[in-house]
Design an enzyme around this catalytic site. Structure first.
Site, PDB file in Angstrom:
ATOM      1  N   TYR A  59      46.764  44.838  33.483  1.00 30.53           N
ATOM      2  CA  TYR A  59      45.872  45.478  32.315  1.00 30.53           C
ATOM      3  C   TYR A  59      45.825  44.647  30.914  1.00 30.53           C
ATOM      4  CZ  TYR A  59      46.888  48.950  36.033  1.00 30.53           C
ATOM      5  OH  TYR A  59      47.161  49.817  36.954  1.00 30.53           O
ATOM      6  N   HIS A  60      46.446  43.388  31.188  1.00 28.74           N
ATOM      7  CA  HIS A  60      46.429  42.784  29.635  1.00 28.74           C
ATOM      8  C   HIS A  60      45.516  41.671  29.560  1.00 28.74           C
ATOM      9  CE1 HIS A  60      50.732  44.416  30.057  1.00 28.74           C
ATOM     10  NE2 HIS A  60      50.152  45.267  29.502  1.00 28.74           N
TER      11      HIS A  60
END
Length: 551
Positions: free
Chosen positions: A469-470
């Site tokens: 999730y980055h």
């Protein structure tokens, strides 16, 4: 009519709304596609386990089939509520490595984006409950950073196991050194999630000059003669237009996915690609959506030989009721857990000059981002490559602004990334096999002890790796003409339009991206308000860029 129209009320947008509306003479609109952050699942930390399933609070994107991951489409959760992804994430407070920001400064030709400046902003924004005011930390800022109220014994034993494997203990990943294992600090206050909305919007939302529009989807930036003049948006079934006052600005803070998508829908991007989608070209800016980087992650899972982990089983019911009581009346207990309680940073090989692998240890089973329930008691180790070389892009599937964008991360397209993942996998497995963790193990569930050879490990990674999730970089900042935004985050070729979010990162930081994104917004607000000046380097040869001090 507004002086600032901010598109996206996420980690960056909430900071901007606070800072820019502090001047009561300026009228500010903050627009969020999702609803207000009223769900109790947002504010109770363990609610993260259910937020991946929510299509109301989560964009729930999917990537294109990934060539190097067996053609799989990967699930990409992104926050869709006030606070954005800071309202659905694991609350881990990590700034990254000093070298990350030194690289940003080199790309901007200005130390306005360098480590000294950014560290000062981190400290100013922070209210650290453990460290107080030190060389590395601050107190009194809006962003509450604290220890977890309750820590599972397995999370502490994971740190002990690292020591048995010669990995040092680290009590502060944002201190002198990033390397080592320890317990994470989290963006919580009194055992509750402290999102960007809680930190920066709650104190500002009552201002008469700040209008917050939730459940409103911006469909286009209105551009007249290469100048942003407002936005069009859809709220329910109605369309409306917000306009700028003279000298006002539109600021895109939709994140690494939505900000480039909106630029493309507005006719700003690669001219050939826009023409193919039937979108009138407003400005040819080929790098919009390009340069995307993300942290790819692989998980190891063990079945536990006790009931110490957080589990889903009838035997867990009494503990669950006790946990609910502890949370409601004392703000303690396992419901205050961010799930990813411990972890840390290591080098995949000894010759690395800094850590390039991050661990997140969870004292519970976690399958498919929490979308699949796993019965019983177990624990999970997330292992990600912090400095990937693979690059992807965000594009358009269609000219319809209601459609999801095209997401092509291009994971493992650089062969070095696969080698890093293999090395990181082996290190993670050895930690879980060390005595402190082996004492908790019934057996290895994933991948299972039959997976031992190089080819078996590669096959396991290709079949199981996921995002952690980055995503960043899709509106890259730089002093060069090819960058999407300049060092003041102004979109090149379009007046009165900026991008302020994780998409402007020239390169991915070595760590979780939530705190850096808030700091980007803090820095941007200072630039917008004229408190910091950045040298205009748009006409300077990239090989001869001067580095100027922030003034």
């Amino acid at each position: 009519m507004y002086d600032y129209i901010i598109v996206g009320a996420g980690s960056a947008g909430c900071v901007l709304a606070n800072r820019l509306s502090a001047d009561s003479t300026k009228r500010v609109a903050l627009i969020e596609a999702g609803p207000k952050d009223k769900s109790p699942l947002i504010h109770m930390p363990l609610g993260i386990a259910l937020l991946a399933k929510s299509k109301k609070l989560n964009w729930a994107f999917e990537t294109e089939p990934q060539e190097h991951l067996n053609g799989r489409r990967l699930f990409w959760p992104r926050g869709k509520t006030l606070g954005g992804s800071s309202s659905i994430n694991a609350m881990v407070y990590i700034r990254g490595h000093q070298a990350d920001y030194d690289y940003w400064a080199s790309q901007a030709s200005s130390d306005v984006w360098g480590w000294d400046r950014m560290q000062a902003l981190f400290k100013r924004m922070e209210d650290n409950h453990r460290f107080g005011v030190t060389e590395h930390h601050g107190q009194g800022g809006e962003l509450s950073v604290s220890e977890l109220k309750t820590v599972n014994p397995l999370s502490r034993d994971f740190v002990r196991a690292g020591g048995e494997f010669q990995i040092p203990y680290n009590g502060d990943f944002n201190g002198d050194s990033q390397e080592g294992l320890g317990l994470y600090q989290v963006t919580q206050k009194d055992g509750r999630r402290w999102s960007s909305a809680q930190a920066f919007l709650r104190g500002a939302e009552k201002r008469s000059n700040l209008e917050i529009l939730a459940d409103a989807r911006v469909t286009r930036v209105v551009i007249d003669d290469k100048t942003a003049t407002g936005v069009t948006l859809r709220q329910g079934t109605e369309y409306r237009q917000l306009r700028l006052n003279p000298g006002g600005e539109v600021i895109l803070s939709g994140g690494a996915v939505n900000s480039p998508q909106l630029l493309l829908l507005s006719g700003i991007g690669d001219a050939r690609a826009l023409t193919k989608k039937g979108i009138p070209v407003v400005h040819h800016l080929p790098e919009v959506g390009k340069n995307m980087a993300d942290h790819l992650d692989i998980t190891l899972m063990h079945a536990a030989n006790s009931r110490q982990p957080i589990g889903v089983a009838p035997s867990f019911l009494p503990r669950a009721l006790g946990g609910l009581y502890a949370y409601l009346f004392h703000r303690r207990g396992f419901l205050t857990s961010n799930v990813a309680e411990s972890g840390g940073f290591v080098k995949s090989t000894p010759d690395r000059d800094r850590p390039n692998v991050q661990f997140h240890f969870l004292p519970t089973y976690l399958r498919d981002h929490g979308r699949k329930i796993s019965l019983g008691y177990g624990y999970t180790l997330h292992i990600c490559d912090l400095l990937p070389k693979s690059r992807g892009y965000i594009g358009l599937k269609s000219p319809d602004p209601m459609d999801d964008p095209l997401i092509e991360p291009n994971y493992l397209s650089d062969p070095e990334d696969l080698e890093t993942m293999i090395a990181a996998f082996k290190i993670g497995r050895r930690i879980l096999d060390a005595p402190a963790m082996a004492a908790h193990s019934k057996y290895e569930v994933q991948p299972g002890k039959t997976v031992q050879s190089h080819d078996d490990i590669v096959a396991f990674i290709r079949e199981n790796a996921e995002t952690i999730y980055h995503p960043v970089g899709t509106c890259r900042m730089g002093a060069d003409e090819g960058s999407v935004v300049d060092p003041e985050l102004r979109v090149r070729g379009i007046a009165r339009l900026r991008v302020v979010d994780a998409s402007i990162m020239p390169r991915l930081v070595a760590g979780n991206t939530n705190a850096p994104t808030m700091a980007i917004a803090e820095n941007a607000s200072e630039i917008i308000l004229g408190r910091v000046r950045v040298l205009d380097v748009s006409r300077i040869d990239a090989d001869k860029r001067p580095v100027r001090r922030a003034s």
